[in-house]
Design a protein around this motif. Structure first.
Motif, PDB file in Angstrom:
ATOM      1  N   GLY A 187       0.683  -1.122  -0.057  1.00 51.93           N
ATOM      2  CA  GLY A 187       0.268   0.081  -0.221  1.00 51.93           C
ATOM      3  C   GLY A 187       0.783   1.360   0.103  1.00 51.93           C
ATOM      4  O   GLY A 187       0.518   2.102  -0.635  1.00 51.93           O
ATOM      5  N   GLU A 188       1.922   1.169   0.901  1.00 54.48           N
ATOM      6  CA  GLU A 188       2.965   2.508   0.718  1.00 54.48           C
ATOM      7  C   GLU A 188       3.468   2.523  -0.564  1.00 54.48           C
ATOM      8  O   GLU A 188       3.663   3.485  -1.034  1.00 54.48           O
ATOM      9  CB  GLU A 188       3.865   2.137   1.883  1.00 54.48           C
ATOM     10  CG  GLU A 188       3.495   2.158   3.181  1.00 54.48           C
ATOM     11  CD  GLU A 188       4.534   2.235   4.356  1.00 54.48           C
ATOM     12  OE1 GLU A 188       5.714   1.661   3.892  1.00 54.48           O
ATOM     13  OE2 GLU A 188       4.243   2.359   5.377  1.00 54.48           O
ATOM     14  N   ARG A 189       3.819   1.362  -1.101  1.00 55.95           N
ATOM     15  CA  ARG A 189       4.454   1.680  -2.656  1.00 55.95           C
ATOM     16  C   ARG A 189       3.423   2.092  -3.710  1.00 55.95           C
ATOM     17  O   ARG A 189       3.852   2.904  -4.564  1.00 55.95           O
ATOM     18  CB  ARG A 189       5.128   0.324  -3.070  1.00 55.95           C
ATOM     19  CG  ARG A 189       6.348   0.060  -2.490  1.00 55.95           C
ATOM     20  CD  ARG A 189       7.237  -1.336  -3.028  1.00 55.95           C
ATOM     21  NE  ARG A 189       6.018  -2.547  -3.151  1.00 55.95           N
ATOM     22  CZ  ARG A 189       6.112  -3.479  -2.126  1.00 55.95           C
ATOM     23  NH1 ARG A 189       6.629  -3.210  -0.936  1.00 55.95           N
ATOM     24  NH2 ARG A 189       5.222  -4.274  -2.272  1.00 55.95           N
ATOM     25  N   VAL A 190       2.239   1.849  -3.449  1.00 56.38           N
ATOM     26  CA  VAL A 190       1.374   2.339  -4.503  1.00 56.38           C
ATOM     27  C   VAL A 190       0.854   3.631  -4.362  1.00 56.38           C
ATOM     28  O   VAL A 190       0.784   4.336  -5.307  1.00 56.38           O
ATOM     29  CB  VAL A 190       0.152   1.071  -4.495  1.00 56.38           C
ATOM     30  CG1 VAL A 190      -1.013   1.666  -5.249  1.00 56.38           C
ATOM     31  CG2 VAL A 190       0.307  -0.197  -4.856  1.00 56.38           C
ATOM     32  N   THR A 191       0.591   4.162  -3.169  1.00 51.91           N
ATOM     33  CA  THR A 191       0.239   5.407  -2.843  1.00 51.91           C
ATOM     34  C   THR A 191       1.172   6.504  -2.622  1.00 51.91           C
ATOM     35  O   THR A 191       1.069   7.627  -2.676  1.00 51.91           O
ATOM     36  CB  THR A 191      -0.769   5.264  -1.733  1.00 51.91           C
ATOM     37  OG1 THR A 191       0.047   5.139  -0.442  1.00 51.91           O
ATOM     38  CG2 THR A 191      -1.796   4.440  -1.891  1.00 51.91           C
TER      39      THR A 191
END
Length: 108
Positions: A45-49
C-alpha cells in the motif's frame, strides 16, 4: 462538486487511511485533508500510494510531511465547507462501492 478519496486498501477492510480531496467546479475552490490511519498500512500500500505514516498525526505523501487528522474532524470540516455552496452534488468514481460507504459509516 467532485469528490474522491485516495485509499490504501488492505484486504477487505476499509482503508487504513485516506485523503479527502474535493474541488468545486465553477469556482475551483478546493478542500483537501489527510485522515489518520486506524490500522497499519501494508508495504505494498505504501509503494502504490507513496503515503507513509510517520506518527499518530503525520504522514509523508510523495516525500512531503503533511498533517493528518481523525475522520470525525475531516467530516466536520467537510460539512462546514459544503455549507458554503447551494445545490451540492457529489460525484465520485466508484463512489457507491467505496467512497460513500466510508463517508456514511463515519457520519453516524
Amino acid at each position: 462538486i467532485l469528490l474522491w478519496f485516495l485509499f490504501a486498501v488492505r484486504g477487505d477492510q476499509y482503508p487504513p487511511f485516506a485523503q479527502l480531496t474535493v474541488k468545486e467546479i465553477s469556482t475551483g475552490t478546493n478542500f483537501n485533508r489527510y485522515i489518520i490511519s486506524r490500522i497499519p498500512i501494508s508495504a505494498s500500500g505504501e509503494r502504490v500510494t507513496n503515503i507513509n505514516m510517520v506518527d499518530e498525526t503525520s504522514m509523508i505523501v510523495n516525500g512531503i510531511c503533511v498533517q493528518s487528522v481523525t475522520i470525525q474532524i475531516v467530516i466536520n470540516e467537510f460539512s462546514t465547507w459544503l455549507s458554503k455552496f447551494d445545490n451540492v452534488f457529489l460525484v465520485a468514481y466508484n463512489g457507491q462501492r467505496f467512497d460513500l460507504p466510508v463517508l456514511a459509516s463515519n457520519v453516524c
